[in-house]
Structure formats: C-alpha cells, structure tokens
Write an enzyme that holds these catalytic residues in place. Sequence first.
Site, PDB file in Angstrom:
ATOM      1  N   LYS A 201       0.836  -1.204   0.000  1.00  0.00           N
ATOM      2  CA  LYS A 201       0.000   0.000   0.000  1.00  0.00           C
ATOM      3  C   LYS A 201       0.873   1.258   0.000  1.00  0.00           C
ATOM      4  O   LYS A 201       0.680   2.163  -0.783  1.00  0.00           O
ATOM      5  CB  LYS A 201      -0.910  -0.036   1.229  1.00  0.00           C
ATOM      6  N   GLU A 207      10.496  -4.632   4.615  1.00  0.00           N
ATOM      7  CA  GLU A 207      10.589  -6.023   4.178  1.00  0.00           C
ATOM      8  C   GLU A 207      10.282  -6.145   2.683  1.00  0.00           C
ATOM      9  O   GLU A 207      11.021  -6.767   1.920  1.00  0.00           O
ATOM     10  CB  GLU A 207       9.596  -6.905   4.952  1.00  0.00           C
ATOM     11  N   GLY A 263      -4.892  -2.283   5.346  1.00  0.00           N
ATOM     12  CA  GLY A 263      -4.102  -3.437   4.891  1.00  0.00           C
ATOM     13  C   GLY A 263      -4.795  -4.769   5.160  1.00  0.00           C
ATOM     14  O   GLY A 263      -4.925  -5.614   4.269  1.00  0.00           O
ATOM     15  N   ARG A 264      -5.264  -4.961   6.386  1.00  0.00           N
ATOM     16  CA  ARG A 264      -5.860  -6.263   6.735  1.00  0.00           C
ATOM     17  C   ARG A 264      -7.278  -6.418   6.210  1.00  0.00           C
ATOM     18  O   ARG A 264      -7.901  -7.451   6.411  1.00  0.00           O
ATOM     19  CB  ARG A 264      -5.794  -6.481   8.246  1.00  0.00           C
ATOM     20  N   GLU A 349      -4.821  -7.375  15.148  1.00  0.00           N
ATOM     21  CA  GLU A 349      -4.306  -6.051  14.812  1.00  0.00           C
ATOM     22  C   GLU A 349      -5.454  -5.036  14.902  1.00  0.00           C
ATOM     23  O   GLU A 349      -5.241  -3.865  15.176  1.00  0.00           O
ATOM     24  CB  GLU A 349      -3.678  -6.043  13.408  1.00  0.00           C
ATOM     25  N   HIS A 380      -5.050 -34.013  17.507  1.00  0.00           N
ATOM     26  CA  HIS A 380      -3.946 -34.857  17.966  1.00  0.00           C
ATOM     27  C   HIS A 380      -2.847 -34.023  18.596  1.00  0.00           C
ATOM     28  O   HIS A 380      -1.721 -34.493  18.747  1.00  0.00           O
ATOM     29  CB  HIS A 380      -3.415 -35.687  16.793  1.00  0.00           C
ATOM     30  N   LYS A 501       9.241  -0.774  14.609  1.00  0.00           N
ATOM     31  CA  LYS A 501       9.816  -0.475  13.287  1.00  0.00           C
ATOM     32  C   LYS A 501      10.884   0.603  13.414  1.00  0.00           C
ATOM     33  O   LYS A 501      11.968   0.513  12.835  1.00  0.00           O
ATOM     34  CB  LYS A 501       8.723   0.052  12.343  1.00  0.00           C
TER      35      LYS A 501
HETATM   36  C1  G6Q Z   1      -2.550  -4.018   8.073  1.00  0.00           C
HETATM   37  C2  G6Q Z   1      -1.325  -3.357   8.444  1.00  0.00           C
HETATM   38  C3  G6Q Z   1      -0.069  -4.021   7.961  1.00  0.00           C
HETATM   39  C4  G6Q Z   1       0.279  -3.730   6.501  1.00  0.00           C
HETATM   40  C5  G6Q Z   1       1.723  -4.152   6.259  1.00  0.00           C
HETATM   41  C6  G6Q Z   1       2.150  -3.936   4.840  1.00  0.00           C
HETATM   42  O1  G6Q Z   1      -3.653  -3.651   8.351  1.00  0.00           O
HETATM   43  O2  G6Q Z   1      -1.397  -2.027   8.103  1.00  0.00           O
HETATM   44  O3  G6Q Z   1      -0.080  -5.411   8.138  1.00  0.00           O
HETATM   45  O4  G6Q Z   1      -0.593  -4.387   5.646  1.00  0.00           O
HETATM   46  O5  G6Q Z   1       2.560  -3.454   7.132  1.00  0.00           O
HETATM   47  O6  G6Q Z   1       2.054  -2.595   4.490  1.00  0.00           O
HETATM   48  P1  G6Q Z   1       2.220  -2.136   3.006  1.00  0.00           P
HETATM   49  O7  G6Q Z   1       1.114  -2.749   2.209  1.00  0.00           O
HETATM   50  O8  G6Q Z   1       2.145  -0.647   3.024  1.00  0.00           O
HETATM   51  O9  G6Q Z   1       3.557  -2.639   2.532  1.00  0.00           O
END
Ligand code: G6Q
Length: 536
Positions: A201, A207, A263-264, A349, A380, A501
């Site tokens: 996003k 990462e 994001g989620r 989250e 199990h 972070k």
């Molecule tokens: C979700 C969070 C988080 C996000 C990641 C990736 O709700 O905001 O998990 O999706 O940190 O972020 P980017 O899509 O910006 O790389």
Amino acid sequence: MNDAWRALEAHYHESSGAHLRDLFAVDPGRAARYRIEGAGWLLDYSKHRINQETLSYLLALARSSGLEERRENMFKGEKINSTEGRAALHIALRAPRSSVIQVDGTDVVPSVHRVLERMAELARAIREERWLGFSGRPIRNIVNIGIGGSDLGPVMAYEALRHYSDRRLTFRFVSNVDYTDFAEAVRGLRPDETLFIVASKTFTTLETMTNAHSARDWLAGSAGSDSKAVARHFVALSTNADAVNAFGIPTDQMYEFWDWVGGRYSMDSAIGLSTMIAIGPQCYSEMLGGFHAMDEHFRNAPLDKNMPVIMGLLNVWYADFFGSETVAILPYAQYLKRFPAYLQQLTMESNGKHVTLSGQPVDYPTGPIFWGEPGTNGQHSFYQLIHQGTQLIPCDFIAFGHSLNPDTRGHHTFLIANAIAQAEALAFGRPLQKVIDEGTSAGLAPHRVLEGNRPSSLLLCERLSPAALGSLVALYEHSVFTQAAVWDINPFDQWGVELGKQLAKRVAEEIVSTDKILQHDSSTNAAIEWYRAHHR
Ligand code: G6Q
C-alpha cells in the site's frame, strides 16, 4: 461502563453456572432457536453458555454502544478511522457497479470497477499466455512480494481456492525480510517465466522493498541491465504511484487502491491480483459476490438474526465476563489451513487496543487472542487443553457439506463427523458417574472426566466456493467491527506496530556503523554488540 454493561454483568453472576447439558435438557428447541442463516452460511450457536436473557442483554449492550449507527457510518463512507482521518470502506471493494458510495463527495465505486477490469485484463493475458517474459516465453510463475495485509490475504485466498486455480501456473509468496524466504520462493524458477507482484500500500515497507530489490537483482542476473526487459516482470499494487515509478515499474503496470482500504481489509482490493490470476476473473467476481452478500446481511438483518453481530457479541461475552483470553479457529477443511493465520491479523491487529476512541484507557479486556489449526490435525495436539485444561476457550468449528476432492473411502464423512463430535464432546463432556459406570477404576476416573460446558460455534456451508470464502471473510470482518463498537475502540488503526519499526531502523544503523556509541539499556546494548561481533 454503562447500564447495559452492568445489567449484563449481574446476569453473568446469576447465570454463568448453568451447564450446557441442562440448557439443552430444558429446551428441546434450542438448536432451532440459536441458529442463523445468511450469505450461504449456517451458524449454529446453540452450544454457547447463553439463554434468551443473555441474548437480550448482549443485544441491549450492542444498541447502547451505538453499533447500528456506527455500522451505518461505515457503509456511508464516514471517516470512522478517526485516528488516521480515513474512511474504512472495504465494503466498497465488493459493491456492485450500480452502487453509489461517496468519500469526500466522490463516488468511489467506478474507480473500484475500473481497477477490477484492469486486473482482469492482466489475469486473462497471463492465463492465455499473452503476457511474455523477456525471452518471449509466457509467464508461468507468479511471486507475490508483500507482508502483513499485503501477504496474509493473498496467501490464504490462494490456498483456500487452490481447487479453482489454473494448475499450469505456480504461485509463491514472499513476505519475510529473511532472505531465505525469497531464496526458497524463487528456487527452481526460470526468471524469464516469472512475474513479481510487488504488493505494498505504502511502497515503503522495509521487508517488501528489500525483497523487491532482491527480485530485481535476481532478474537482472538473467535479463541483463535492460530496464524495459526487467520491468516486464514486475507489477505493483499500491496507493503510492510516485514510489512505484521510482522503483522502475511503469504506471500502466500499477494497480491502485486507496487510503480507505486498510491493509488487513484489502484482500479483495488490487491486493487480490494474485488470487484473480490464480482463479480467473469469473471466480474472483463470485468471491466478491460472497463478500457483498455478507455485507448486505450485516447491514440489513435484525441484530438478533445477524450472524456477525451475534458472533461478535459472543466474543465479548467470553472475553469480558468469563475472562476467556483466546478463541480457537478450527476449520475442518485443509484448504483453509492459512485461515487461522489470516484471522490472527484481522482480529488482533484490529482489536488489540488499550484506549477508547476518545483516548481513555479501557478498564475491560479487549480483543482476545485468535489461534488455530485445521481439524483433524489439531485434535492430535492441543485439543487436550481445550477439553480438560483450566482455561475456557470458545471454539469456531468451520465445516462443509461436500469435499472438493471426493473420494471413495469416506474421508469427508470422517472429517465432518470429527467436527460435529468435538463440538458435542466439548459441550456435554463425560461426567464422573458415566466414567465409573463404564468400569474405570476410582484412581483413574478423575483423569477421564471431561467436565464439558465448553462453548463452540458451528459454521456450516455447502462447499468451499469462491463465494463461500468471500462471505466467510466478511463475516469475521464484521464480527471484529461489532466487538470494536462495544469496546468503543478503533479497529482500523495499528499504532502499536510503529515503535518496533523505528527502533529496528536505529538498531540496523548502529550495527552497520560500529563506531556509533550505543545508548540503549544494557541488555539491548549487549545484544547489538553480540551481533556486531558475530556477524562479520
Ligand atoms: C494491516 C497493516 C499491515 C500492513 C503491512 C504492509 O492492516 O497495516 O499489516 O498491511 O505493514 O504494508 P504495506 O502494504 O504498506 O507494505
């Protein structure tokens, strides 16, 4: 804590001792009473420690927390994510073309469908072998690079809908900054047949950008330095066009989404591109249809017949009154093996929050811990604790009427029989007298007793179709929303992940610049020094 909360608390003290055995014994119609159907799913919540009074108190709590108004504000595109000044409009991602949903006076639905059409064009080009790599060979491998919300949804959906996927294509997912993740994902792949989807996003996530640069190096190793050749192997999913361009991905290879998609909550935005390539545009649109059907159910069904509302309120009931700290998600479907991991992010989250919307500390537990594994594997391993441990762990059993891989040996019947039997065993247990009557010695008898009275929901659906997955995800999204409304917290921000972070950035700089004087606590300083000494 308002009057509705206090009334529920008093009711808890009066009623919580009741055993499910008795609740079922006095009410033969219980299973029919505590049952809701919607968007292709059936929820049996009769094995919960509730009665009609509990439900009325829970519903009164929901109403007093303004759930209905908050829900309407979400659907209307209000900026309900107040700490980030944004709408939370994932419901617009699956709204039919004819809907009108405005953010700041602009209808967002046409943009959503424009992006969906562009995604479909790309998906078709790849599936019909018209998108060629630098050597002229068709793309065969899709590698999604993303993390968190830009990874968990795509991986989960790919695994869940694998049955519907184009088996000529290989899908891999890279998320961890551990280079091993990337190295193993591209092992054995031909660069000229590989398309990287950089899903981010912000397009700034450490990462993802580190992995994306490694992917570019890996490709350049075969394609050479011709940036046009390399660009053919990358597409971006993002809200940040400038950063995408700066990376070298042309604008017409960027699929956008918007700041009102968290994001989620983004697996059905452009972030779902890998899903669409895997299952094709038609199945993808069926998945969106499933999401939308659950959105409609959530918006329109009366609260007492509303699946996400009831599921959300049950979580509140156990977390805040019984003191349950966790919820187990137990899909009896191997294709849903990543669903618990996906839900961990969606639920934890979202609702792992310590202050109310107005910034006051909460004085009640919020979001419980979600965890789980597919049945029957979990039986199990950790089910022992759910049956006989000292914690009360509400469980969600998820099961389907048909297998997508029919067999002649009755696998599916055994699978579903286990789900049904586990819910029965949890609820009714095995009392001491029964154990003794079965001939167990007095010494062993207490060990074999299962006290029961352990609650569970049973979620049933005809088969795991794209639409079923869409409505299942939307069910949990709205259940999370319901809980957040009762707790008066913001389920759409995630400030808690920022500090780690920032510190990681500082520590990384300090590791590299060995002359920097360390000014952390003695433990952190020692760890940095240890790594400086060992990583040479
Ligand atoms: C979700 C969070 C988080 C996000 C990641 C990736 O709700 O905001 O998990 O999706 O940190 O972020 P980017 O899509 O910006 O790389």
